[in-house]
Design an enzyme around this catalytic site. Structure first.
Site, PDB file in Angstrom:
ATOM      1  CB  CYS A  20      41.329  38.668  38.880  1.00 34.57           C
ATOM      2  SG  CYS A  20      42.813  38.464  39.880  1.00 34.57           S
TER       3      CYS A  20
ATOM      4  CG  HIS B  39      41.853  38.022  34.463  1.00 30.76           C
ATOM      5  ND1 HIS B  39      42.128  37.726  35.783  1.00 30.76           N
ATOM      6  CD2 HIS B  39      41.934  36.831  33.802  1.00 30.76           C
ATOM      7  CE1 HIS B  39      42.361  36.440  35.927  1.00 30.76           C
ATOM      8  NE2 HIS B  39      42.252  35.869  34.725  1.00 30.76           N
TER       9      HIS B  39
END
Length: 532
Positions: free
Chosen positions: A168, A224
């Site tokens: 991610c 993130h």
């Protein structure tokens, strides 16, 4: 334009400044009937939008009519009639040949920069959408639960050799900076909640450059890229608004997240689990035991969908002349595996194996994601923004093999094999040439390419970056498959901290126990442990 071509420019200008007067003058010249017909045609042309000709017309209007007549007559008298007619026709032919290019240039100059809509799925497998699905693997039924995604891809350009990173944070860092993860310290792993680290503050983000170019910028969903300091978070990194979560994942209803860190201050070290809510509206906490606002207990994907469509509607009303960058960073179908029953029940007769319970949930999550994509595009159309929009859809990495499907690619999330890094991706836009719609581009394209592509579409600049870009502007090769594309290689990663233990290597050139992957043309080399 020289000679008679120069006279032509004068005549073309006069044709709509004072056409009747000029025709009276030219009729005195023998054998000028063809010229008169040409002038009649030119007189009817609409050149109101051509700033250059309009300015020239204004300049000529200020001159004395007698001077203009003299210029035309002297030029005509200097040439024999036959030679004059030949040159005049050649000049007119040249004018016709260049007219399309001129009109294209005028159109481009008058066009507004496009709205840019980026939809990023999380952990979506290569075989998890209809248009890439091939069946096979552990699943007997070809997925048919992504009609909106499939229709958008079918009407756009599918990216057949499109690559992201296997995790991610690394993918998002390269997306937003246009620079390989080895340049930002994100080549080892994702940013977990316990680390005092974020995307380096010196890095200029895509949102920074688009806002600098006059765009309204919005992020909905997953970040993130670190949050240990306020300056690390989205509204400090170029986004005008943010609604979503900072970390790796959240519970879809409670918006909590439980993470584990190792306390190695004791012997033996122990794992400690911590649960906290992670949902923000801007910089304000919008979750937790004391929160009783509109997002409480709402399914996260539904929240992102409504927020995105509300942003589109408000933008069309409040900022109709301003371009928009909307980054919808979905969590689906990333764990935890949760989905409303209305989506899950659609697959009770398709996925019947009791050992594939998780697959049924994931199918429902992908169906929910697909519905969201359809609603976002419908909102663009309903608000009159779609015709000037560029929509890019992408996954951030391959699916985990325990419940996702990357068939026929080997490996999955966290792997440098193709199943971890070769992603679903396409571009849909009414601005694409008709000839490339419903086609597949086989150009080698990497997630870092979106940074320069979007900034150039926005007519922005690439000045003031933290360092050299690794991405290329891909728009030319997307809209023209014959374009001489610059990208021939991709550095997928080099991670010196991840070693293949017990392997003796010749380190004189490169330590092949290091986890690394590099593609050059049709060849790819992997060293160390590439993952599973």
């Amino acid at each position: 334009m020289k000679g008679v071509a120069g006279v032509l420019l004068v005549m073309v200008t006069l044709a709509y400044v004072d056409a009747n007067h000029l025709k009276g003058t030219l009729e005195k010249i023998s054998r000028a009937e063809e010229v008169v017909e040409i002038l009649k045609d030119l007189e009817g042309e609409d050149r109101a939008d051509d700033d250059g000709l309009a300015k020239l017309a204004d300049d000529l209007e200020e001159k004395e009519e007698e001077t203009l007549e003299k210029m035309v007559l002297e030029a005509l008298e200097e040439k024999e009639e036959e030679k004059l007619e030949k040159m005049l026709l050649e000049a007119l032919k040249e004018q016709e040949d260049n007219n399309d290019l001129l009109q294209d240039a005028i159109t481009r100059n008058n066009d507004k920069p496009p709205h840019i809509i980026l939809i990023l799925a999380d952990d979506l497998g290569y075989n998890d959408v209809g248009y890439t699905a091939t069946g096979g693997s552990a699943f007997e039924t070809k997925p048919t639960f992504t009609p909106n995604i499939d229709d958008l891809a079918a009407d756009g350009v599918k990216l057949g050799k499109y690559y992201v990173q296997p995790q991610c944070s690394p993918t998002r860092s390269q997306l937003l900076t246009g620079r390989y993860q080895i340049r930002t310290g994100l080549h080892h792993n994702v940013i977990d909640e316990s680390r005092p680290f974020c995307l380096p503050l010196a890095e200029v983000t895509m949102a920074d450059k688009l806002r600098e170019a006059g765009y309204k910028t919005h992020l909905v969903g997953k970040w993130h890229l670190g949050f240990y300091a306020p300056e690390c978070t989205p509204t400090y990194r170029g986004f005008d608004s943010f609604l979503g979560f900072y970390g790796e994942a959240i519970e879809y209803y409670s918006h909590d997240h439980t993470y584990t860190y190792v306390n190695d201050n004791v012997n033996p070290p122990v794992n400690i689990n911590i649960t906290a809510c992670d949902f923000r509206d801007g910089t304000s906490v919008a979750c937790g035991a004391n929160y009783d606002g509109e997002y409480k207990d709402q399914y996260a994907t539904d929240i992102y969908t409504k927020t995105a469509t509300d942003i589109i509607t408000s933008h069309a009303t409040d900022n109709p002349n301003t371009p928009m960058f909307l980054f919808v960073s979905m969590q689906s179908p990333h764990a935890p595996l949760e989905v409303p029953q209305r989506y899950r029940k659609n697959f009770k007769d398709i996925i019947t194996d009791e050992n594939m319970k998780n697959r049924k949930i994931v199918a429902g999550m992908i169906s929910s994601l697909d519905e969201s994509v359809g609603l976002i595009v419908d909102s663009l159309k309903d608000n009159g923004l779609y015709d000037n929009s560029v929509i890019v859809f992408s996954s951030d990495n391959g699916a985990p093999t325990r419940y996702g499907n990357n068939w026929p690619l080997r490996g999955g999330k966290n792997s440098l094999f193709e199943g971890g890094i070769r992603a679903v991706g396409f571009v849909n836009s009414p601005l694409l040439p008709a000839a490339v719609k419903s086609t597949t581009s086989n150009a080698l394209i990497h997630v870092s390419d979106w940074f320069p592509t979007f900034v150039n579409l926005a007519e922005g600049n690439l000045n003031g970056l933290a360092g050299d870009l690794d991405g290329f502007d891909a728009w030319n090769v997307i809209e023209n498959p014959d374009f001489d594309w610059n990208r021939t290689e991709i550095l997928h990663n080099i991670d010196p901290k991840t070693l293949l233990r017990g392997v003796t290597t010749d380190n004189s050139i490169f330590d092949t126990s290091i986890q690394a992957a590099f593609r050059k043309g049709s060849w790819k080399i992997l060293t160390g442990n590439p993952g599973k």
